[in-house]
Design a protein around this motif. Structure first.
Motif, mmCIF file in Angstrom:
data_model
loop_
_atom_site.group_PDB
_atom_site.id
_atom_site.type_symbol
_atom_site.label_atom_id
_atom_site.label_comp_id
_atom_site.label_asym_id
_atom_site.label_seq_id
_atom_site.Cartn_x
_atom_site.Cartn_y
_atom_site.Cartn_z
ATOM 1 N N ILE A 168 0.866 -1.172 0.000
ATOM 2 C CA ILE A 168 0.000 0.000 0.000
ATOM 3 C C ILE A 168 0.904 1.224 0.000
ATOM 4 O O ILE A 168 1.789 1.345 0.848
ATOM 5 N N VAL A 169 0.708 2.098 -0.954
ATOM 6 C CA VAL A 169 1.509 3.325 -1.039
ATOM 7 C C VAL A 169 0.562 4.504 -0.979
ATOM 8 O O VAL A 169 -0.361 4.617 -1.786
ATOM 9 N N GLN A 170 0.793 5.390 -0.014
ATOM 10 C CA GLN A 170 -0.062 6.562 0.140
ATOM 11 C C GLN A 170 0.810 7.802 0.254
ATOM 12 O O GLN A 170 1.811 7.813 0.971
ATOM 13 N N ARG A 171 0.447 8.854 -0.489
ATOM 14 C CA ARG A 171 1.183 10.119 -0.404
ATOM 15 C C ARG A 171 0.195 11.261 -0.278
ATOM 16 O O ARG A 171 -0.949 11.157 -0.709
ATOM 17 N N ARG A 172 0.689 12.351 0.261
ATOM 18 C CA ARG A 172 -0.122 13.564 0.263
ATOM 19 C C ARG A 172 0.074 14.282 -1.063
ATOM 20 O O ARG A 172 1.146 14.306 -1.628
ATOM 21 N N ARG A 173 -1.010 14.841 -1.548
ATOM 22 C CA ARG A 173 -0.918 15.634 -2.769
ATOM 23 C C ARG A 173 -0.122 16.905 -2.501
ATOM 24 O O ARG A 173 -0.018 17.371 -1.374
ATOM 25 N N ALA A 174 0.399 17.476 -3.562
ATOM 26 C CA ALA A 174 1.049 18.779 -3.458
ATOM 27 C C ALA A 174 -0.009 19.837 -3.150
ATOM 28 O O ALA A 174 -1.198 19.632 -3.381
ATOM 29 N N PRO A 175 0.411 20.985 -2.612
ATOM 30 C CA PRO A 175 -0.566 22.061 -2.370
ATOM 31 C C PRO A 175 -1.287 22.433 -3.651
ATOM 32 O O PRO A 175 -0.789 22.255 -4.747
ATOM 33 N N ARG A 176 -2.486 22.976 -3.499
ATOM 34 C CA ARG A 176 -3.300 23.328 -4.649
ATOM 35 C C ARG A 176 -2.598 24.358 -5.526
ATOM 36 O O ARG A 176 -1.939 25.259 -5.039
ATOM 37 N N ALA A 177 -2.816 24.249 -6.810
ATOM 38 C CA ALA A 177 -2.163 25.155 -7.746
ATOM 39 C C ALA A 177 -2.647 26.590 -7.591
ATOM 40 O O ALA A 177 -1.932 27.535 -7.896
ATOM 41 N N ASP A 178 -3.885 26.761 -7.089
ATOM 42 C CA ASP A 178 -4.432 28.114 -6.981
ATOM 43 C C ASP A 178 -4.033 28.787 -5.671
ATOM 44 O O ASP A 178 -4.489 29.863 -5.348
ATOM 45 N N ALA A 179 -3.176 28.123 -4.885
ATOM 46 C CA ALA A 179 -2.720 28.711 -3.633
ATOM 47 C C ALA A 179 -1.214 28.493 -3.491
ATOM 48 O O ALA A 179 -0.754 27.641 -2.748
ATOM 49 N N VAL B 213 -1.781 23.820 3.163
ATOM 50 C CA VAL B 213 -2.964 22.982 3.355
ATOM 51 C C VAL B 213 -2.987 21.884 2.297
ATOM 52 O O VAL B 213 -2.888 22.179 1.102
ATOM 53 N N PRO B 214 -3.059 20.622 2.686
ATOM 54 C CA PRO B 214 -3.064 19.547 1.701
ATOM 55 C C PRO B 214 -4.378 19.486 0.941
ATOM 56 O O PRO B 214 -5.379 20.053 1.348
ATOM 57 N N SER B 215 -4.370 18.799 -0.171
ATOM 58 C CA SER B 215 -5.590 18.593 -0.938
ATOM 59 C C SER B 215 -6.580 17.789 -0.115
ATOM 60 O O SER B 215 -6.223 17.077 0.815
ATOM 61 N N VAL B 216 -7.845 17.840 -0.497
ATOM 62 C CA VAL B 216 -8.872 17.130 0.253
ATOM 63 C C VAL B 216 -8.901 15.649 -0.070
ATOM 64 O O VAL B 216 -9.506 14.863 0.643
ATOM 65 N N VAL B 217 -8.281 15.253 -1.196
ATOM 66 C CA VAL B 217 -8.198 13.829 -1.511
ATOM 67 C C VAL B 217 -6.741 13.421 -1.672
ATOM 68 O O VAL B 217 -5.895 14.242 -2.029
ATOM 69 N N GLN B 218 -6.477 12.154 -1.372
ATOM 70 C CA GLN B 218 -5.117 11.641 -1.438
ATOM 71 C C GLN B 218 -5.066 10.423 -2.353
ATOM 72 O O GLN B 218 -5.967 9.590 -2.335
ATOM 73 N N PRO B 219 -4.018 10.317 -3.166
ATOM 74 C CA PRO B 219 -3.878 9.119 -3.995
ATOM 75 C C PRO B 219 -3.351 7.955 -3.169
ATOM 76 O O PRO B 219 -2.473 8.130 -2.324
ATOM 77 N N ILE B 220 -3.895 6.786 -3.426
ATOM 78 C CA ILE B 220 -3.421 5.588 -2.771
ATOM 79 C C ILE B 220 -3.279 4.496 -3.817
ATOM 80 O O ILE B 220 -4.132 4.352 -4.700
ATOM 81 N N VAL B 221 -2.187 3.774 -3.756
ATOM 82 C CA VAL B 221 -1.917 2.691 -4.695
ATOM 83 C C VAL B 221 -1.869 1.381 -3.927
ATOM 84 O O VAL B 221 -1.172 1.268 -2.911
ATOM 85 N N LEU B 222 -2.621 0.402 -4.403
ATOM 86 C CA LEU B 222 -2.642 -0.928 -3.811
ATOM 87 C C LEU B 222 -2.113 -1.935 -4.829
ATOM 88 O O LEU B 222 -2.469 -1.883 -6.002
ATOM 89 N N ILE B 223 -1.262 -2.852 -4.385
ATOM 90 C CA ILE B 223 -0.829 -3.982 -5.192
ATOM 91 C C ILE B 223 -1.333 -5.244 -4.504
ATOM 92 O O ILE B 223 -1.041 -5.475 -3.324
ATOM 93 N N THR B 224 -2.095 -6.045 -5.218
ATOM 94 C CA THR B 224 -2.660 -7.251 -4.616
ATOM 95 C C THR B 224 -1.765 -8.461 -4.875
ATOM 96 O O THR B 224 -0.995 -8.500 -5.842
ATOM 97 N N TYR B 225 -1.862 -9.433 -4.000
ATOM 98 C CA TYR B 225 -1.338 -10.753 -4.322
ATOM 99 C C TYR B 225 -2.265 -11.387 -5.350
ATOM 100 O O TYR B 225 -3.305 -10.827 -5.696
ATOM 101 N N GLU B 226 -1.919 -12.560 -5.838
ATOM 102 C CA GLU B 226 -2.740 -13.207 -6.848
ATOM 103 C C GLU B 226 -4.164 -13.402 -6.356
ATOM 104 O O GLU B 226 -4.399 -13.894 -5.253
ATOM 105 N N THR B 227 -5.075 -12.977 -7.196
ATOM 106 C CA THR B 227 -6.497 -13.106 -6.892
ATOM 107 C C THR B 227 -7.244 -13.220 -8.212
ATOM 108 O O THR B 227 -6.625 -13.307 -9.270
#
Length: 443
Positions: free
Chosen positions: A382-393, A398-412
């Motif tokens: 599981i990889v989670q990072r905070r977004r960069a500050p908003r471009a309009d500020a 203040v971080p963005s209101v949503v954060q990207p998260i990447v999941l890698i599954t085992y075989e399923t």
């Protein structure tokens, strides 16, 4: 004096002209190999007045390729027009009806009508097949490898990079951090992509080629409609960067493999380990890998398009005709090809990359983990990072209101993953639909 092999050539575009030039350049060696000259004695193209840079003064000209196919002076009909129907199909059918050997570079024609054309060709007393080395992966000799070199092997999987346009775009996105639209525009400027690139970038070109490889590898009738097809237009720089960090590269693969309930055919963006041979194929190159019991894995790499590469394959098929070698179109008699039985894609097993945008609030990650567990999916990372500050500020902390998260599954299974992301998408913790990319298990 030995009679030459007289070729009727339908189509004088890039490939047709390359065939003429290559036959002239290699004339002496080809005659020595075949025991007879190979000469183009008649041609067909739409415009007679166009300057093509070759001397056509001694050949018979036909406006309609079907008329060329009826020319009693030719010994073999070569079709490099393209298109699954229309003039190309009519002309090939006319040549086959006469009992002429046919050589074609037309993947679309064979993907749609190959079964019927092969049966018609092989019904003649001569048992002629259709030569189509040029229809799959350009200059890579994968057709004759599957058809003639591997009869002692039980093939479990054939897969590869079968479209140079897509591979070029994904390579540029990775190397330069560019977005898809920018790389597509550059591919069009360089002539790698058509003005309407849909056929390439949405996976249909790859699917036609994969359908032919499937028939060759597994002895099943060609069924292009049974292929799962996903293109690369939704791939983002974020996906490319995440794959790189996790030890993968993203390639558009065509994959055909044996499964418990039939043959699986898939075309889609795929995460492949950086250590794999297929991951190292960049730019407009193609590559095809074959997994078999006796040899293990073999990989063939080369130019998948272009005039000379495709012409090289056309001439290889012409040599078979010149020397009297008659090989069934798909390596075994058309009457012996088995009906295609599609494996259920829902049962496909493998690892998966999932990228989601989640609400930056407590419990969001736990909600996602719960849905994964409910569907029996174990997570490798599981990889989670905070977004960069908003471009309009500018300079805002203040971080963005949503954060990207990447999941890698085992075989399923595909079924489990789709059910899980469907449940997750229904939750208020995610913003937008989840992104899913399959991970191919490679040596």
């Amino acid at each position: 004096m030995v009679e030459p092999l007289r070729v009727g050539l339908a189509g004088l575009g890039t490939v047709g002209i390359a065939v003429l030039r290559l036959l002239e350049r290699r004339r002496a060696d080809l005659e020595a190999r075949c025991g007879r000259p190979i000469v183009v004695s008649a041609v067909s193209a739409r415009s007679r007045g166009k300057d093509r840079g070759v001397d056509l003064s001694d050949v018979t000209w036909y406006d309609d390729p079907a008329d060329l196919a009826h020319d009693n002076s030719i010994d073999v009909f070569v079709e490099v027009i393209g298109g699954e129907d229309g003039p190309a199909r009519r002309a090939v059918e006319a040549a086959i009806a006469r009992g002429l050997p046919v050589v074609t570079a037309n993947k679309a024609l064979l993907a749609r009508h190959g079964n019927a054309l092969a049966r018609a060709a092989e019904a003649h007393d001569t048992g002629i097949g259709i030569g189509f080395e040029a229809a799959v992966a350009g200059g890579i000799p994968i057709v004759r490898t599957l058809r003639e070199a591997l009869p002692g092997n039980a093939i479990s999987r054939v897969y590869g990079i079968l479209n140079g346009t897509c591979n070029y775009i994904l390579t540029r996105m990775e190397r330069e951090g560019l977005d898809f639209a920018t790389c597509l525009a550059e591919a069009q400027r360089l002539g790698y992509a058509e003005a309407d690139p849909t056929f390439d970038i949405e996976g249909y070109d790859t699917a036609h080629k994969l359908a032919l490889l499937t028939g060759l590898a597994f002895g099943t009738e060609v069924d292009a409609d049974a292929i799962l097809i996903e293109g690369i237009s939704a791939i983002t720089p974020e996906d490319i960067a995440a794959a790189d960090e996790l030890g993968y590269r993203i390639k558009l693969l065509g994959v055909a493999s044996r499964a418990g309930d039939g043959i699986e055919q898939r075309v889609h963006p795929t995460m492949v380990p950086k250590s794999s041979a297929i991951a190292r194929i960049d730019g407009v190159l193609n590559a095809v890998a074959v997994d078999s019991d006796a040899l293990g894995e073999i990989v063939l790499v080369g130019p998948g398009a272009g005039g000379e590469a495709t012409a090289s394959s056309v001439i290889a098929d012409l040599m078979d005709v010149a020397t009297g070698r008659h090989i069934p179109t798909f390596g075994r008699p058309a009457s012996a090809m088995q009906p295609y039985s599609a494996a259920r894609i829902a049962r496909h097993a493998g690892g998966y990359y999932l990228r989601l945008l989640i609400e930056d609030r407590p419990g969001a990650l736990a909600t996602i983990a719960r849905h994964m567990a409910d569907h029996g999916i174990s997570l490798e990372s599981i990889v989670q990072r905070r977004r960069a500050p908003r471009a309009d500020a500018p300079g805002a902390a203040v971080p963005s209101v949503v954060q990207p998260i990447v999941l890698i599954t085992y075989e399923t299974t595909e079924e489990a993953v789709r059910a899980a992301i469907g449940a997750i998408a229904a939750e208020s913790v995610v913003a937008g639909p989840p992104k899913m990319i399959r991970i191919e298990k490679l040596a």
